[in-house]
Write a protein that holds these residues in place. Structure first.
Motif, PDB file in Angstrom:
ATOM      1  N   ALA A 123      -1.041  -1.740 -53.478  1.00 40.51           N
ATOM      2  CA  ALA A 123      -1.586  -0.392 -53.258  1.00 40.51           C
ATOM      3  C   ALA A 123      -0.846   0.640 -54.089  1.00 40.51           C
ATOM      4  CB  ALA A 123      -1.517  -0.036 -51.779  1.00 40.51           C
ATOM      5  N   VAL A 124       0.472   0.515 -54.159  1.00 41.35           N
ATOM      6  CA  VAL A 124       1.263   1.464 -54.947  1.00 41.35           C
ATOM      7  C   VAL A 124       0.936   1.337 -56.425  1.00 41.35           C
ATOM      8  CG1 VAL A 124       3.595   2.048 -55.667  1.00 41.35           C
ATOM      9  CG2 VAL A 124       3.110   1.624 -53.254  1.00 41.35           C
ATOM     10  N   SER A 125       0.828   0.108 -56.918  1.00 42.48           N
ATOM     11  CA  SER A 125       0.580  -0.092 -58.352  1.00 42.48           C
ATOM     12  C   SER A 125      -0.854   0.265 -58.742  1.00 42.48           C
ATOM     13  CB  SER A 125       0.883  -1.539 -58.737  1.00 42.48           C
ATOM     14  OG  SER A 125       0.038  -2.432 -58.029  1.00 42.48           O
ATOM     15  N   LEU A 126      -1.801   0.065 -57.819  1.00 51.95           N
ATOM     16  CA  LEU A 126      -3.209   0.317 -58.138  1.00 51.95           C
ATOM     17  C   LEU A 126      -3.674   1.711 -57.715  1.00 51.95           C
ATOM     18  CD1 LEU A 126      -4.847  -3.091 -57.136  1.00 51.95           C
ATOM     19  CD2 LEU A 126      -4.475  -2.219 -59.436  1.00 51.95           C
ATOM     20  N   ALA A 127      -2.801   2.499 -57.108  1.00 49.23           N
ATOM     21  CA  ALA A 127      -3.212   3.817 -56.623  1.00 49.23           C
ATOM     22  C   ALA A 127      -3.848   4.691 -57.707  1.00 49.23           C
ATOM     23  CB  ALA A 127      -2.015   4.531 -55.991  1.00 49.23           C
ATOM     24  N   PRO A 128      -3.266   4.766 -58.930  1.00 49.86           N
ATOM     25  CA  PRO A 128      -3.917   5.606 -59.951  1.00 49.86           C
ATOM     26  C   PRO A 128      -5.349   5.179 -60.260  1.00 49.86           C
ATOM     27  CG  PRO A 128      -1.685   5.026 -60.620  1.00 49.86           C
ATOM     28  CD  PRO A 128      -1.998   4.186 -59.426  1.00 49.86           C
ATOM     29  N   LEU A 129      -5.577   3.873 -60.370  1.00 51.48           N
ATOM     30  CA  LEU A 129      -6.927   3.389 -60.678  1.00 51.48           C
ATOM     31  C   LEU A 129      -7.867   3.606 -59.499  1.00 51.48           C
ATOM     32  CD1 LEU A 129      -8.883   1.924 -62.532  1.00 51.48           C
ATOM     33  CD2 LEU A 129      -8.023  -0.253 -61.632  1.00 51.48           C
ATOM     34  N   ILE A 130      -7.394   3.342 -58.284  1.00 48.52           N
ATOM     35  CA  ILE A 130      -8.248   3.531 -57.108  1.00 48.52           C
ATOM     36  C   ILE A 130      -8.684   4.985 -56.992  1.00 48.52           C
ATOM     37  CG2 ILE A 130      -8.277   3.467 -54.590  1.00 48.52           C
ATOM     38  CD1 ILE A 130      -6.457   1.022 -54.724  1.00 48.52           C
ATOM     39  N   LEU A 131      -7.771   5.893 -57.223  1.00 55.55           N
ATOM     40  CA  LEU A 131      -8.119   7.314 -57.127  1.00 55.55           C
ATOM     41  C   LEU A 131      -9.021   7.753 -58.278  1.00 55.55           C
ATOM     42  CD1 LEU A 131      -4.656   8.729 -56.030  1.00 55.55           C
ATOM     43  CD2 LEU A 131      -6.679   8.379 -54.609  1.00 55.55           C
ATOM     44  N   ARG A 132      -8.843   7.145 -59.422  1.00 54.66           N
ATOM     45  CA  ARG A 132      -9.715   7.467 -60.558  1.00 54.66           C
ATOM     46  C   ARG A 132     -11.139   6.986 -60.284  1.00 54.66           C
ATOM     47  NH1 ARG A 132      -8.331   8.333 -66.072  1.00 54.66           N
ATOM     48  NH2 ARG A 132     -10.092   8.060 -67.487  1.00 54.66           N
ATOM     49  N   VAL A 133     -11.269   5.758 -59.827  1.00 52.92           N
ATOM     50  CA  VAL A 133     -12.588   5.219 -59.493  1.00 52.92           C
ATOM     51  C   VAL A 133     -13.159   5.939 -58.271  1.00 52.92           C
ATOM     52  CG1 VAL A 133     -13.823   3.126 -58.790  1.00 52.92           C
ATOM     53  CG2 VAL A 133     -12.032   2.985 -60.511  1.00 52.92           C
ATOM     54  N   GLY A 134     -12.280   6.461 -57.423  1.00 52.77           N
ATOM     55  CA  GLY A 134     -12.737   7.151 -56.225  1.00 52.77           C
ATOM     56  C   GLY A 134     -13.540   8.399 -56.509  1.00 52.77           C
ATOM     57  N   ARG A 135     -13.464   8.920 -57.715  1.00 55.01           N
ATOM     58  CA  ARG A 135     -14.266  10.096 -58.070  1.00 55.01           C
ATOM     59  C   ARG A 135     -15.724   9.749 -58.334  1.00 55.01           C
ATOM     60  NH1 ARG A 135      -9.454  11.515 -61.272  1.00 55.01           N
ATOM     61  NH2 ARG A 135     -10.500  10.788 -63.170  1.00 55.01           N
ATOM     62  N   ARG A 136     -16.007   8.437 -58.390  1.00 51.35           N
ATOM     63  CA  ARG A 136     -17.387   8.023 -58.629  1.00 51.35           C
ATOM     64  C   ARG A 136     -18.211   8.137 -57.338  1.00 51.35           C
ATOM     65  NH1 ARG A 136     -16.687   2.585 -62.446  1.00 51.35           N
ATOM     66  NH2 ARG A 136     -15.617   3.648 -64.179  1.00 51.35           N
ATOM     67  N   GLU A 137     -19.509   8.004 -57.495  1.00 56.56           N
ATOM     68  CA  GLU A 137     -20.414   8.186 -56.353  1.00 56.56           C
ATOM     69  C   GLU A 137     -20.118   7.199 -55.224  1.00 56.56           C
ATOM     70  OE1 GLU A 137     -25.244   8.145 -55.436  1.00 56.56           O
ATOM     71  OE2 GLU A 137     -24.486   7.864 -57.474  1.00 56.56           O
ATOM     72  N   ARG A 138     -19.773   5.962 -55.561  1.00 53.95           N
ATOM     73  CA  ARG A 138     -19.541   4.928 -54.548  1.00 53.95           C
ATOM     74  C   ARG A 138     -18.068   4.531 -54.471  1.00 53.95           C
ATOM     75  NH1 ARG A 138     -23.696   3.833 -57.888  1.00 53.95           N
ATOM     76  NH2 ARG A 138     -25.799   3.898 -57.009  1.00 53.95           N
ATOM     77  N   GLY A 139     -17.187   5.421 -54.907  1.00 53.47           N
ATOM     78  CA  GLY A 139     -15.778   5.058 -54.980  1.00 53.47           C
ATOM     79  C   GLY A 139     -14.949   5.440 -53.780  1.00 53.47           C
ATOM     80  N   VAL A 140     -15.545   6.061 -52.755  1.00 52.72           N
ATOM     81  CA  VAL A 140     -14.760   6.547 -51.630  1.00 52.72           C
ATOM     82  C   VAL A 140     -14.169   5.404 -50.815  1.00 52.72           C
ATOM     83  CG1 VAL A 140     -16.729   6.681 -50.054  1.00 52.72           C
ATOM     84  CG2 VAL A 140     -14.762   8.187 -49.718  1.00 52.72           C
ATOM     85  N   TYR A 141     -14.819   4.231 -50.840  1.00 50.40           N
ATOM     86  CA  TYR A 141     -14.316   3.100 -50.041  1.00 50.40           C
ATOM     87  C   TYR A 141     -12.897   2.737 -50.459  1.00 50.40           C
ATOM     88  CZ  TYR A 141     -13.838  -1.585 -48.111  1.00 50.40           C
ATOM     89  OH  TYR A 141     -13.389  -2.703 -47.431  1.00 50.40           O
ATOM     90  N   GLY A 142     -12.660   2.656 -51.750  1.00 49.10           N
ATOM     91  CA  GLY A 142     -11.335   2.290 -52.231  1.00 49.10           C
ATOM     92  C   GLY A 142     -10.277   3.307 -51.834  1.00 49.10           C
ATOM     93  N   VAL A 143     -10.629   4.588 -51.862  1.00 51.14           N
ATOM     94  CA  VAL A 143      -9.682   5.631 -51.484  1.00 51.14           C
ATOM     95  C   VAL A 143      -9.350   5.529 -49.996  1.00 51.14           C
ATOM     96  CG1 VAL A 143      -9.291   8.111 -51.392  1.00 51.14           C
ATOM     97  CG2 VAL A 143     -10.519   7.125 -53.327  1.00 51.14           C
ATOM     98  N   VAL A 158       6.826  10.905 -57.001  1.00 50.71           N
ATOM     99  CA  VAL A 158       7.296  11.282 -58.345  1.00 50.71           C
ATOM    100  C   VAL A 158       6.442  10.631 -59.426  1.00 50.71           C
ATOM    101  CG1 VAL A 158       9.652  11.703 -57.598  1.00 50.71           C
ATOM    102  CG2 VAL A 158       8.994   9.397 -58.292  1.00 50.71           C
ATOM    103  N   HIS A 159       5.262  10.181 -59.061  1.00 49.80           N
ATOM    104  CA  HIS A 159       4.385   9.497 -60.025  1.00 49.80           C
ATOM    105  C   HIS A 159       3.933  10.476 -61.105  1.00 49.80           C
ATOM    106  CE1 HIS A 159       1.205   6.850 -61.523  1.00 49.80           C
ATOM    107  NE2 HIS A 159       1.740   5.887 -60.789  1.00 49.80           N
ATOM    108  N   SER A 160       3.761   9.955 -62.311  1.00 48.13           N
ATOM    109  CA  SER A 160       3.330  10.820 -63.425  1.00 48.13           C
ATOM    110  C   SER A 160       1.887  11.280 -63.287  1.00 48.13           C
ATOM    111  CB  SER A 160       3.512  10.080 -64.760  1.00 48.13           C
ATOM    112  OG  SER A 160       2.759   8.874 -64.769  1.00 48.13           O
ATOM    113  N   ASP A 161       1.066  10.536 -62.535  1.00 52.51           N
ATOM    114  CA  ASP A 161      -0.329  10.903 -62.315  1.00 52.51           C
ATOM    115  C   ASP A 161      -0.392  11.932 -61.184  1.00 52.51           C
ATOM    116  OD1 ASP A 161      -3.048  11.019 -61.577  1.00 52.51           O
ATOM    117  OD2 ASP A 161      -3.398   9.010 -62.360  1.00 52.51           O
ATOM    118  N   ARG A 162      -0.868  13.121 -61.484  1.00 48.19           N
ATOM    119  CA  ARG A 162      -0.867  14.177 -60.468  1.00 48.19           C
ATOM    120  C   ARG A 162      -1.818  13.867 -59.316  1.00 48.19           C
ATOM    121  NH1 ARG A 162      -3.792  19.185 -63.704  1.00 48.19           N
ATOM    122  NH2 ARG A 162      -5.827  18.207 -63.988  1.00 48.19           N
TER     123      ARG A 162
END
Length: 464
Positions: free
Chosen positions: A131-151, A172-176
């Motif tokens: 979850a920690v390593s994939l958080a940036p990708l999950i949140l990025r995909v979460g902006r899609r229409e069907r991406g809320v499940y991952g978030v 302290v992650h670089s991704d805001r």
């Protein structure tokens, strides 16, 4: 092999791969793994390894069983335009952690069977570490229409951790987007102390994190009747960013320390000054009187520049008399704010402001230029043209050009044509644009105007 062609830690690399493979399928559909190859990969049949992506490369048969090669082709299959192939590839990718990022992408797939299968796999595979390593990708995909499940699933997993230490890397992650998510989660679960939230609001450079943490810190202190305001207020009031400082200043009244707001009436930020004026007024004080007291000493080197513009923000036109002596203040920032204050009060004295166009401080000259632009026709053309000379400082030359350009007519055209060969690239570019935009309405028959236009066309390639 995947690591050789993309940065696995970059969430944008996985979404770009997904888009690129679908675009590639339009031009080279035979280059992608087919359904038979995917099925054979799952059955472990060596005969199936030669199908699909490397069908035309028999010499590489020995490497077909290499796990890295299989993962690379499964990655392509997971991005295949055919939903049936994507769904079949998901079953083969379940035991390959390197492909989990693409499972995240497929969890927001437009095809329901693919999406449901990917979500099932993601729920099974996602633990605290992934979850920690994939958080940036999950949140990025979460902006899609069907991406809320991952978030939502990410939030569930991180909440189960219930430990600030497990979330420390996300703070302290670089991704805001990751930092925003982590701090919101920490505020909801009360994982951080009010002091820690206040310090986060003070040093983080993201405005959303600043707002979330500052509001949560102050709310936590208010809810606790015996809360220590010092733990929260001091980091906020000392913060470099104005959002945190303004939150701290506003909280001074509730904390019973409204007198400290006087210190922030001369803050460099307009929003902080406004909050300070509000607190002072609510406590029975008069900000304008304090501003006038500060600006009375025209030669005081300790005069805060924010107090000068603050006087204009809540003062009257008569207060211009306090600002005029500050035009010669030894501190450039004070001189610049004095000019800005006169402009805010709508008081423009061309005679008094004109000498500031030769000021050694660029900020002062910029403010003076902005104040004089509406009165540019009242400045002598020859005097301004003299300041276009190459020996003059660049900020003075730019100011003179802006004022001459604002005069319009032949003055504008003469100025622009005279700078078309200037050594300063930006000034030369601005002059060319001005010449190209010039339209000789009232002087169409003027000989000088026609001559200048012809010269400008020749120097700018006929664009006028």
């Amino acid at each position: 092999m995947l690591d050789d062609v993309l940065d696995a830690a970059d969430p944008g690399a996985w979404t770009a791969l997904d888009i690129a493979v679908r675009g590639w399928a339009w031009y080279a559909p035979r280059g992608l793994p087919d359904a038979a190859w995917v099925e054979d990969t799952g059955s472990g049949s060596p005969g199936g390894a030669g199908r699909g992506l490397f069908r035309s490369a028999p010499r590489r048969a020995a490497s077909e069983h290499d796990e890295a090669a299989v993962e690379s082709r499964l990655a392509l299959a997971l991005c295949h335009p055919d939903g049936r192939i994507r769904e079949a590839a998901l079953a083969r990718a379940a035991a390959r952690p390197a492909l989990l990022p693409l499972v995240v992408v497929r969890a927001a797939d437009w095809a329901a069977p693919v999406r449901d299968k990917a979500r099932e796999l993601l729920r099974t595979a996602l633990d605290m570490g992934t979850a920690v390593s994939l958080a940036p990708l999950i949140l990025r995909v979460g902006r899609r229409e069907r991406g809320v499940y991952g978030v939502e699933l990410l939030g569930e997993v991180l909440r189960r951790a219930s430990s600030r230490g497990r979330l420390a890397s996300l703070f302290v992650h670089s991704d805001r987007a990751v930092r925003r998510f982590a701090y919101r989660l920490a505020c909801e679960e009360s994982l951080l102390s009010p002091g820690r939230l206040a310090r986060a609001a003070a040093w983080d450079d993201d405005v959303v994190v600043q707002t979330v943490c500052a509001e949560a810190a102050l709310a936590a202190v208010r809810e606790d009747g015996d809360g220590d305001y010092d733990e929260v207020l001091e980091p906020l009031l000392a913060a470099r960013n104005p959002r945190a400082r303004s939150a701290g200043v506003t909280a001074l009244r509730r904390a019973g320390r409204a007198e400290r707001a006087l210190e922030f009436l001369g803050d460099r930020s307009a929003v902080v000054r406004a909050c300070a004026r509000y607190v002072v007024r609510q406590s029975g004080g008069e900000p304008l009187r304090r501003y006038r007291e500060l600006c009375t000493e025209a030669s005081d080197p300790a005069l805060p520049p924010g107090a000068v513009i603050g006087l204009a923000e809540c003062g009257e036109r008569a207060d211009a008399e306090l600002l005029y002596p500050l035009l010669t203040h030894p501190v450039p920032a004070v001189r610049a704010r004095a000019v800005a204050g006169l402009r805010a009060l709508d008081v423009t004295d061309v005679v008094r402001l004109r000498p500031l166009l030769d000021d050694p401080a660029p900020a002062v000259v910029r403010e003076t230029t902005a104040a004089l632009l509406p009165s540019a026709v009242r400045l002598p053309e020859a005097w301004l043209t003299e300041r276009l000379g190459a020996e003059r400082p660049r900020h003075v030359r730019v100011a003179a050009f802006r004022l001459l350009d604002a005069r319009g007519g032949l003055v504008r055209l003469r100025t622009a044509v005279g700078l078309l060969g200037d050594r300063d690239e930006k000034l030369r570019t601005w002059a060319a644009r001005s010449a190209q935009a010039w339209y000789p309405a009232a002087v169409r028959a003027d000989v000088e105007g026609r001559g200048l236009l012809e010269r400008a066309r020749g120097l700018t390639g006929g664009g006028c």
